[in-house]
Design a protein around this motif. Sequence first.
Motif, PDB file in Angstrom:
ATOM      1  N   ARG B   2     -38.871   8.209 -13.067  1.00 17.85           N
ATOM      2  CA  ARG B   2     -38.757   6.751 -13.189  1.00 17.85           C
ATOM      3  C   ARG B   2     -39.832   6.248 -14.153  1.00 17.85           C
ATOM      4  NH1 ARG B   2     -40.294   3.925  -9.128  1.00 17.85           N
ATOM      5  NH2 ARG B   2     -38.871   2.171  -9.072  1.00 17.85           N
ATOM      6  N   VAL B   3     -39.426   5.339 -15.017  1.00 23.27           N
ATOM      7  CA  VAL B   3     -40.368   4.772 -15.978  1.00 23.27           C
ATOM      8  C   VAL B   3     -40.311   3.249 -15.866  1.00 23.27           C
ATOM      9  CG1 VAL B   3     -40.957   4.561 -18.422  1.00 23.27           C
ATOM     10  CG2 VAL B   3     -40.089   6.747 -17.536  1.00 23.27           C
ATOM     11  N   LEU B   4     -41.477   2.639 -15.638  1.00 20.75           N
ATOM     12  CA  LEU B   4     -41.565   1.183 -15.496  1.00 20.75           C
ATOM     13  C   LEU B   4     -41.701   0.538 -16.866  1.00 20.75           C
ATOM     14  CD1 LEU B   4     -44.269   1.108 -12.652  1.00 20.75           C
ATOM     15  CD2 LEU B   4     -41.781   1.190 -12.391  1.00 20.75           C
ATOM     16  N   LEU B   5     -41.092  -0.622 -17.025  1.00 18.15           N
ATOM     17  CA  LEU B   5     -41.156  -1.347 -18.300  1.00 18.15           C
ATOM     18  C   LEU B   5     -41.654  -2.759 -18.051  1.00 18.15           C
ATOM     19  CD1 LEU B   5     -37.651  -0.105 -19.162  1.00 18.15           C
ATOM     20  CD2 LEU B   5     -39.562   0.363 -20.684  1.00 18.15           C
ATOM     21  N   PHE B   6     -42.434  -3.264 -18.998  1.00 21.74           N
ATOM     22  CA  PHE B   6     -43.002  -4.608 -18.854  1.00 21.74           C
ATOM     23  C   PHE B   6     -42.841  -5.412 -20.142  1.00 21.74           C
ATOM     24  CE2 PHE B   6     -45.187  -1.968 -15.796  1.00 21.74           C
ATOM     25  CZ  PHE B   6     -45.123  -2.749 -14.655  1.00 21.74           C
ATOM     26  N   GLY B   7     -42.967  -6.740 -19.980  1.00 21.01           N
ATOM     27  CA  GLY B   7     -42.994  -7.644 -21.131  1.00 21.01           C
ATOM     28  C   GLY B   7     -41.795  -7.455 -22.036  1.00 21.01           C
ATOM     29  N   ILE B   8     -42.074  -7.410 -23.333  1.00 26.10           N
ATOM     30  CA  ILE B   8     -40.974  -7.322 -24.298  1.00 26.10           C
ATOM     31  C   ILE B   8     -40.238  -5.986 -24.185  1.00 26.10           C
ATOM     32  CG2 ILE B   8     -42.371  -6.442 -26.214  1.00 26.10           C
ATOM     33  CD1 ILE B   8     -40.662  -8.338 -28.030  1.00 26.10           C
ATOM     34  N   ALA B   9     -40.924  -4.937 -23.719  1.00 22.03           N
ATOM     35  CA  ALA B   9     -40.250  -3.637 -23.555  1.00 22.03           C
ATOM     36  C   ALA B   9     -39.156  -3.734 -22.493  1.00 22.03           C
ATOM     37  CB  ALA B   9     -41.263  -2.552 -23.190  1.00 22.03           C
ATOM     38  N   LYS B  10     -39.439  -4.490 -21.452  1.00 22.76           N
ATOM     39  CA  LYS B  10     -38.444  -4.711 -20.404  1.00 22.76           C
ATOM     40  C   LYS B  10     -37.250  -5.488 -20.960  1.00 22.76           C
ATOM     41  CE  LYS B  10     -39.246  -7.783 -17.133  1.00 22.76           C
ATOM     42  NZ  LYS B  10     -39.889  -8.404 -15.944  1.00 22.76           N
ATOM     43  N   ASP B  11     -37.531  -6.490 -21.784  1.00 21.97           N
ATOM     44  CA  ASP B  11     -36.441  -7.264 -22.393  1.00 21.97           C
ATOM     45  C   ASP B  11     -35.582  -6.386 -23.301  1.00 21.97           C
ATOM     46  OD1 ASP B  11     -37.459  -9.416 -21.079  1.00 21.97           O
ATOM     47  OD2 ASP B  11     -38.031 -10.559 -22.860  1.00 21.97           O
ATOM     48  N   ILE B  12     -36.248  -5.509 -24.091  1.00 21.05           N
ATOM     49  CA  ILE B  12     -35.513  -4.656 -25.030  1.00 21.05           C
ATOM     50  C   ILE B  12     -34.610  -3.676 -24.276  1.00 21.05           C
ATOM     51  CG2 ILE B  12     -35.800  -2.773 -26.710  1.00 21.05           C
ATOM     52  CD1 ILE B  12     -38.274  -4.336 -27.776  1.00 21.05           C
ATOM     53  N   ALA B  13     -35.152  -3.078 -23.207  1.00 23.59           N
ATOM     54  CA  ALA B  13     -34.350  -2.128 -22.431  1.00 23.59           C
ATOM     55  C   ALA B  13     -33.334  -2.844 -21.548  1.00 23.59           C
ATOM     56  CB  ALA B  13     -35.269  -1.256 -21.570  1.00 23.59           C
ATOM     57  N   GLY B  14     -33.600  -4.095 -21.235  1.00 27.24           N
ATOM     58  CA  GLY B  14     -32.682  -4.866 -20.405  1.00 27.24           C
ATOM     59  C   GLY B  14     -32.843  -4.622 -18.920  1.00 27.24           C
ATOM     60  N   LYS B  15     -33.900  -3.877 -18.554  1.00 30.89           N
ATOM     61  CA  LYS B  15     -34.156  -3.623 -17.129  1.00 30.89           C
ATOM     62  C   LYS B  15     -35.616  -3.226 -16.923  1.00 30.89           C
ATOM     63  CE  LYS B  15     -31.390   0.342 -18.226  1.00 30.89           C
ATOM     64  NZ  LYS B  15     -30.174   1.085 -17.964  1.00 30.89           N
ATOM     65  N   PRO B  16     -36.113  -3.423 -15.706  1.00 30.28           N
ATOM     66  CA  PRO B  16     -37.533  -3.153 -15.438  1.00 30.28           C
ATOM     67  C   PRO B  16     -37.848  -1.693 -15.154  1.00 30.28           C
ATOM     68  CG  PRO B  16     -36.526  -4.135 -13.506  1.00 30.28           C
ATOM     69  CD  PRO B  16     -35.462  -4.106 -14.577  1.00 30.28           C
ATOM     70  N   VAL B  17     -36.843  -0.888 -14.848  1.00 27.14           N
ATOM     71  CA  VAL B  17     -37.066   0.536 -14.545  1.00 27.14           C
ATOM     72  C   VAL B  17     -35.941   1.345 -15.173  1.00 27.14           C
ATOM     73  CG1 VAL B  17     -37.388   2.269 -12.741  1.00 27.14           C
ATOM     74  CG2 VAL B  17     -38.052  -0.096 -12.298  1.00 27.14           C
ATOM     75  N   ILE B  18     -36.304   2.436 -15.844  1.00 26.44           N
ATOM     76  CA  ILE B  18     -35.283   3.354 -16.351  1.00 26.44           C
ATOM     77  C   ILE B  18     -35.588   4.753 -15.810  1.00 26.44           C
ATOM     78  CG2 ILE B  18     -34.783   2.058 -18.452  1.00 26.44           C
ATOM     79  CD1 ILE B  18     -36.577   4.043 -19.973  1.00 26.44           C
ATOM     80  N   THR B  19     -34.584   5.593 -15.823  1.00 32.55           N
ATOM     81  CA  THR B  19     -34.777   6.989 -15.419  1.00 32.55           C
ATOM     82  C   THR B  19     -34.678   7.866 -16.660  1.00 32.55           C
ATOM     83  OG1 THR B  19     -33.816   6.537 -13.267  1.00 32.55           O
ATOM     84  CG2 THR B  19     -33.939   8.838 -13.935  1.00 32.55           C
ATOM     85  N   VAL B  20     -35.695   8.696 -16.864  1.00 36.47           N
ATOM     86  CA  VAL B  20     -35.746   9.560 -18.043  1.00 36.47           C
ATOM     87  C   VAL B  20     -35.907  10.994 -17.560  1.00 36.47           C
ATOM     88  CG1 VAL B  20     -36.965  10.106 -20.177  1.00 36.47           C
ATOM     89  CG2 VAL B  20     -36.841   7.729 -19.391  1.00 36.47           C
ATOM     90  N   ASP B  21     -35.042  11.869 -18.053  1.00 38.12           N
ATOM     91  CA  ASP B  21     -35.157  13.292 -17.692  1.00 38.12           C
ATOM     92  C   ASP B  21     -35.337  14.131 -18.951  1.00 38.12           C
ATOM     93  OD1 ASP B  21     -34.854  13.073 -14.850  1.00 38.12           O
ATOM     94  OD2 ASP B  21     -32.764  12.532 -15.217  1.00 38.12           O
ATOM     95  N   GLY B  22     -35.908  15.303 -18.777  1.00 38.77           N
ATOM     96  CA  GLY B  22     -36.013  16.241 -19.893  1.00 38.77           C
ATOM     97  C   GLY B  22     -37.154  15.971 -20.847  1.00 38.77           C
ATOM     98  N   VAL B  23     -38.141  15.156 -20.439  1.00 38.87           N
ATOM     99  CA  VAL B  23     -39.323  14.977 -21.283  1.00 38.87           C
ATOM    100  C   VAL B  23     -40.537  15.549 -20.551  1.00 38.87           C
ATOM    101  CG1 VAL B  23     -38.403  12.944 -22.454  1.00 38.87           C
ATOM    102  CG2 VAL B  23     -39.811  12.646 -20.423  1.00 38.87           C
ATOM    103  N   ASN B  24     -41.377  16.267 -21.291  1.00 37.60           N
ATOM    104  CA  ASN B  24     -42.505  16.956 -20.662  1.00 37.60           C
ATOM    105  C   ASN B  24     -43.859  16.341 -20.996  1.00 37.60           C
ATOM    106  OD1 ASN B  24     -40.885  19.086 -19.475  1.00 37.60           O
ATOM    107  ND2 ASN B  24     -40.541  19.757 -21.577  1.00 37.60           N
ATOM    108  N   THR B  25     -43.895  15.572 -22.073  1.00 36.79           N
ATOM    109  CA  THR B  25     -45.176  14.990 -22.482  1.00 36.79           C
ATOM    110  C   THR B  25     -44.985  13.518 -22.832  1.00 36.79           C
ATOM    111  OG1 THR B  25     -44.836  15.462 -24.821  1.00 36.79           O
ATOM    112  CG2 THR B  25     -45.925  17.182 -23.521  1.00 36.79           C
ATOM    113  N   VAL B  26     -46.111  12.825 -22.984  1.00 38.00           N
ATOM    114  CA  VAL B  26     -46.067  11.420 -23.404  1.00 38.00           C
ATOM    115  C   VAL B  26     -45.396  11.303 -24.763  1.00 38.00           C
ATOM    116  CG1 VAL B  26     -47.539   9.515 -24.174  1.00 38.00           C
ATOM    117  CG2 VAL B  26     -48.021  10.666 -22.001  1.00 38.00           C
ATOM    118  N   ALA B  27     -45.708  12.228 -25.682  1.00 32.07           N
ATOM    119  CA  ALA B  27     -45.093  12.176 -27.019  1.00 32.07           C
ATOM    120  C   ALA B  27     -43.575  12.307 -26.931  1.00 32.07           C
ATOM    121  CB  ALA B  27     -45.668  13.280 -27.900  1.00 32.07           C
TER     122      ALA B  27
END
Lengths: 138, 76
Positions: B2-27
Amino acid sequence: MNKLVRIDTHITVQQALDFVEAPDCGGVVIFSGNVRNVTQQKKVTKLFFECYEPMALLEMEKIANHTIEKMGVKRIAILHITGEKLPGETVVVIAVAAPHRAAAFDACEYAIDTLKETVPIWKKEYFEDGEVWVAAHP
Amino acid sequence: MRVLLFGIAKDIAGKPVITVDGVNTVAELKSYLYKTYPRLEQLRSLMIAVNKTYAGDGQVLQASDEVAVIPPVSGG
């Protein structure tokens, strides 16, 4: 406890001042940040603040700790609002108490400057013809 | 994860929380975000916080981490 960090829908200068005043502190400096009614010649109707509250409180605490451990401050209060505020209303208050005024002035400026750089709080400005997240774009 | 989003990032994604799989690092997370939500790349900056602390690109992500997307802050 010599520091107060707080995020709430309503804050006052008096809360911060009451917390920091102490007999061993001869200098108290307060910064109060209020909603300005104009930005770049456009009338501001209101501001909305969103916080990542648990992290924001931790970052505010880091700022408070730095002023106490490195800048000669005895007591500090950092208060920030969340939610909507109208022009003239207070959105951030920082009160710093130190034995002498120089340390208090320096630490108060450090605290508000650092808060604006590191604390995860976002401000949306509302105008008569639209709204914008402040500083989001280059 | 689960990834939390705030401010304009939340507006861009259209939701406050997204689920991301298959990523191992911040990059890798940032690459995923830029690919999925290209408007995030137009922001002045984009930080990732892991467990309520700012994280560098190399930081490894665990499924149990609290991960948040931090667009340019504007408090005060």
